[in-house]
Scaffold this motif. Structure first.
Motif, PDB file in Angstrom:
ATOM      1  N   LEU A 142       0.824  -1.202   0.000  1.00  0.00           N
ATOM      2  CA  LEU A 142       0.000   0.000   0.000  1.00  0.00           C
ATOM      3  C   LEU A 142       0.862   1.256   0.000  1.00  0.00           C
ATOM      4  O   LEU A 142       0.549   2.235  -0.698  1.00  0.00           O
ATOM      5  CB  LEU A 142      -0.945   0.003   1.205  1.00  0.00           C
ATOM      6  CG  LEU A 142      -1.935   1.169   1.262  1.00  0.00           C
ATOM      7  CD1 LEU A 142      -2.802   1.225   0.019  1.00  0.00           C
ATOM      8  CD2 LEU A 142      -2.789   1.081   2.523  1.00  0.00           C
ATOM      9  N   ASP A 143       1.954   1.246   0.754  1.00  0.00           N
ATOM     10  CA  ASP A 143       2.859   2.397   0.762  1.00  0.00           C
ATOM     11  C   ASP A 143       3.472   2.605  -0.624  1.00  0.00           C
ATOM     12  O   ASP A 143       3.637   3.746  -1.081  1.00  0.00           O
ATOM     13  CB  ASP A 143       3.966   2.195   1.799  1.00  0.00           C
ATOM     14  CG  ASP A 143       3.427   2.226   3.216  1.00  0.00           C
ATOM     15  OD1 ASP A 143       2.274   2.662   3.411  1.00  0.00           O
ATOM     16  OD2 ASP A 143       4.153   1.800   4.133  1.00  0.00           O
TER      17      ASP A 143
ATOM     18  N   TRP B 227       2.124   1.772  -3.484  1.00  0.00           N
ATOM     19  CA  TRP B 227       1.069   2.325  -4.341  1.00  0.00           C
ATOM     20  C   TRP B 227       0.887   3.820  -4.104  1.00  0.00           C
ATOM     21  O   TRP B 227       0.697   4.591  -5.045  1.00  0.00           O
ATOM     22  CB  TRP B 227      -0.235   1.586  -4.089  1.00  0.00           C
ATOM     23  CG  TRP B 227      -1.444   2.274  -4.643  1.00  0.00           C
ATOM     24  CD1 TRP B 227      -2.371   3.001  -3.950  1.00  0.00           C
ATOM     25  CD2 TRP B 227      -1.852   2.317  -6.023  1.00  0.00           C
ATOM     26  NE1 TRP B 227      -3.331   3.492  -4.797  1.00  0.00           N
ATOM     27  CE2 TRP B 227      -3.042   3.092  -6.073  1.00  0.00           C
ATOM     28  CE3 TRP B 227      -1.342   1.788  -7.199  1.00  0.00           C
ATOM     29  CZ2 TRP B 227      -3.713   3.339  -7.262  1.00  0.00           C
ATOM     30  CZ3 TRP B 227      -2.007   2.045  -8.387  1.00  0.00           C
ATOM     31  CH2 TRP B 227      -3.173   2.804  -8.411  1.00  0.00           C
ATOM     32  N   GLU B 228       0.951   4.218  -2.844  1.00  0.00           N
ATOM     33  CA  GLU B 228       0.766   5.632  -2.514  1.00  0.00           C
ATOM     34  C   GLU B 228       1.922   6.488  -3.007  1.00  0.00           C
ATOM     35  O   GLU B 228       1.833   7.716  -3.014  1.00  0.00           O
ATOM     36  CB  GLU B 228       0.601   5.811  -0.999  1.00  0.00           C
ATOM     37  CG  GLU B 228      -0.613   5.105  -0.417  1.00  0.00           C
ATOM     38  CD  GLU B 228      -1.937   5.685  -0.914  1.00  0.00           C
ATOM     39  OE1 GLU B 228      -1.921   6.685  -1.654  1.00  0.00           O
ATOM     40  OE2 GLU B 228      -2.993   5.125  -0.574  1.00  0.00           O
ATOM     41  N   LYS B 229       3.011   5.875  -3.414  1.00  0.00           N
ATOM     42  CA  LYS B 229       4.108   6.606  -4.054  1.00  0.00           C
ATOM     43  C   LYS B 229       3.977   6.570  -5.570  1.00  0.00           C
ATOM     44  O   LYS B 229       4.317   7.534  -6.259  1.00  0.00           O
ATOM     45  CB  LYS B 229       5.462   6.021  -3.624  1.00  0.00           C
ATOM     46  CG  LYS B 229       5.795   6.251  -2.153  1.00  0.00           C
ATOM     47  CD  LYS B 229       7.163   5.709  -1.805  1.00  0.00           C
ATOM     48  CE  LYS B 229       7.492   5.931  -0.327  1.00  0.00           C
ATOM     49  NZ  LYS B 229       7.583   7.373   0.028  1.00  0.00           N
TER      50      LYS B 229
ATOM     51  N   LEU C 289       1.099   6.147  -7.541  1.00  0.00           N
ATOM     52  CA  LEU C 289      -0.024   6.891  -8.109  1.00  0.00           C
ATOM     53  C   LEU C 289       0.257   8.390  -8.225  1.00  0.00           C
ATOM     54  O   LEU C 289       0.075   8.966  -9.306  1.00  0.00           O
ATOM     55  CB  LEU C 289      -1.283   6.634  -7.290  1.00  0.00           C
ATOM     56  CG  LEU C 289      -2.525   7.423  -7.734  1.00  0.00           C
ATOM     57  CD1 LEU C 289      -2.908   7.083  -9.166  1.00  0.00           C
ATOM     58  CD2 LEU C 289      -3.692   7.158  -6.781  1.00  0.00           C
ATOM     59  N   PRO C 290       0.724   9.068  -7.162  1.00  0.00           N
ATOM     60  CA  PRO C 290       1.013  10.507  -7.318  1.00  0.00           C
ATOM     61  C   PRO C 290       2.114  10.785  -8.341  1.00  0.00           C
ATOM     62  O   PRO C 290       2.086  11.827  -9.012  1.00  0.00           O
ATOM     63  CB  PRO C 290       1.453  10.939  -5.909  1.00  0.00           C
ATOM     64  CG  PRO C 290       0.903   9.910  -4.995  1.00  0.00           C
ATOM     65  CD  PRO C 290       0.919   8.639  -5.763  1.00  0.00           C
TER      66      PRO C 290
ATOM     67  N   ILE D 177      -9.365   3.463  -7.838  1.00  0.00           N
ATOM     68  CA  ILE D 177      -8.279   3.742  -6.896  1.00  0.00           C
ATOM     69  C   ILE D 177      -8.608   3.147  -5.531  1.00  0.00           C
ATOM     70  O   ILE D 177      -7.763   2.506  -4.891  1.00  0.00           O
ATOM     71  CB  ILE D 177      -8.030   5.254  -6.804  1.00  0.00           C
ATOM     72  CG1 ILE D 177      -7.410   5.767  -8.111  1.00  0.00           C
ATOM     73  CG2 ILE D 177      -7.112   5.581  -5.628  1.00  0.00           C
ATOM     74  CD1 ILE D 177      -7.319   7.277  -8.186  1.00  0.00           C
TER      75      ILE D 177
ATOM     76  N   ARG E  53      -6.571   0.153  -3.512  1.00  0.00           N
ATOM     77  CA  ARG E  53      -6.090   0.312  -2.133  1.00  0.00           C
ATOM     78  C   ARG E  53      -6.562  -0.828  -1.249  1.00  0.00           C
ATOM     79  O   ARG E  53      -5.800  -1.350  -0.424  1.00  0.00           O
ATOM     80  CB  ARG E  53      -6.550   1.659  -1.578  1.00  0.00           C
ATOM     81  CG  ARG E  53      -5.744   2.841  -2.113  1.00  0.00           C
ATOM     82  CD  ARG E  53      -6.250   4.153  -1.570  1.00  0.00           C
ATOM     83  NE  ARG E  53      -5.402   5.264  -1.985  1.00  0.00           N
ATOM     84  CZ  ARG E  53      -5.838   6.472  -2.315  1.00  0.00           C
ATOM     85  NH1 ARG E  53      -7.146   6.725  -2.269  1.00  0.00           N
ATOM     86  NH2 ARG E  53      -4.997   7.410  -2.664  1.00  0.00           N
TER      87      ARG E  53
ATOM     88  N   ARG F 227      -4.148  -3.438   0.691  1.00  0.00           N
ATOM     89  CA  ARG F 227      -4.250  -3.648   2.139  1.00  0.00           C
ATOM     90  C   ARG F 227      -4.373  -5.133   2.447  1.00  0.00           C
ATOM     91  O   ARG F 227      -3.722  -5.652   3.365  1.00  0.00           O
ATOM     92  CB  ARG F 227      -5.470  -2.908   2.700  1.00  0.00           C
ATOM     93  CG  ARG F 227      -5.272  -1.426   2.900  1.00  0.00           C
ATOM     94  CD  ARG F 227      -6.384  -0.832   3.739  1.00  0.00           C
ATOM     95  NE  ARG F 227      -6.383   0.614   3.634  1.00  0.00           N
ATOM     96  CZ  ARG F 227      -7.127   1.309   2.804  1.00  0.00           C
ATOM     97  NH1 ARG F 227      -7.972   0.677   1.987  1.00  0.00           N
ATOM     98  NH2 ARG F 227      -7.051   2.627   2.772  1.00  0.00           N
TER      99      ARG F 227
END
Length: 238
Positions: free
Chosen positions: A179-180, A182-184, A186-187, A213, A217, A221
């Motif tokens: 998840l971390d 992915w959070e890098k 996508l932006p 999205i 997520r 998770r």
């Protein structure tokens, strides 16, 4: 004339008539003007052009999987080693695309500038990587490849390079939780789309929306929960 000859003549005439009927009724009809037909002759439904049409036959959806499979291989004798994975096992790939708008292309020099502004490093396999902790010797969190085969960005020909899209691929397990990662990713894809005046697409090459999205997520998770290290049991002496 005998009855046998009359019968033979009748058979010949019937055969000629049958062959003529087969020829006449078996001929394919002419296609209707102004309408597209499928290979089987059926009429194709009208469809507006989409962003997916920009992807040519050279841009197979399995290209990112191929890159992931080889990204842990021994590096070539020459070329950067930055961004080489330290393991060859993976069980999931998450993919995004940044595609050019209709009738447009992404150009090599623009991609290089956008990648630098987005914090990517050029390295192993001649593609871009987001490195863990920004360390040159770290494993990549995700990588960015050219959608056109063989997937690389060749700097000696970068000024002449054009492509309909670039692919972001996150290979799991990654050096950080899924998840971390992915959070890098996508932006970064959104930032590069902004810089390149492109569009972010999901793995099905459709514009990515909030629902997709949120679903991704939730998937990641669940992946992290499934891959959590089990608690270490300690023997207690009484």
């Amino acid at each position: 004339m005998s009855d046998i000859w009359l019968l033979r003549i009748g058979i010949v005439i019937a055969g000629v008539l049958l062959m003529a009927a087969i020829y006449f009724f078996g001929r394919p009809g002419k296609p209707k003007q102004g309408r597209k037909l499928r290979d089987d002759g059926a009429e194709r439904p009208h469809r507006e052009p989409s962003l997916a049409d920009a992807f040519s036959a050279e841009t197979s959806p399995y290209d990112t999987a191929t890159l992931a499979e080889t990204s842990a291989a021994e590096p070539p004798a020459s070329g950067p080693d930055i961004g080489r994975r330290d393991r060859d096992e993976f069980d999931k790939i998450v993919t995004l695309y940044v595609a050019a708008r209709a009738d447009q292309v992404l150009r090599g020099p623009d991609i290089v500038v956008a990648a630098e502004k987005a914090g990517l490093s050029y390295g192993y396999m001649n593609i871009f990587h987001r490195l863990a902790d920004g360390r040159a010797d770290g494993s990549p969190i995700f990588s960015v490849a050219n959608i056109k085969k063989p997937g690389s960005f060749e700097m000696h020909d970068i000024h002449g390079m054009e492509t309909p899209a670039i692919a972001f691929f996150l290979t799991l397990p990654a050096p950080i939780p899924a998840l971390d990662a992915w959070e890098k990713m996508l932006p970064t894809a959104q930032r590069m789309a902004e810089l390149l005046d492109g569009v972010v697409l999901d793995e099905s090459r459709n514009p990515i929306g909030r629902q997709r999205i949120a679903h991704l997520r939730d998937e990641l998770r669940a992946y992290d929960r499934q891959h959590e290290a089990p608690p270490v049991s300690r023997n207690t002496r009484w």
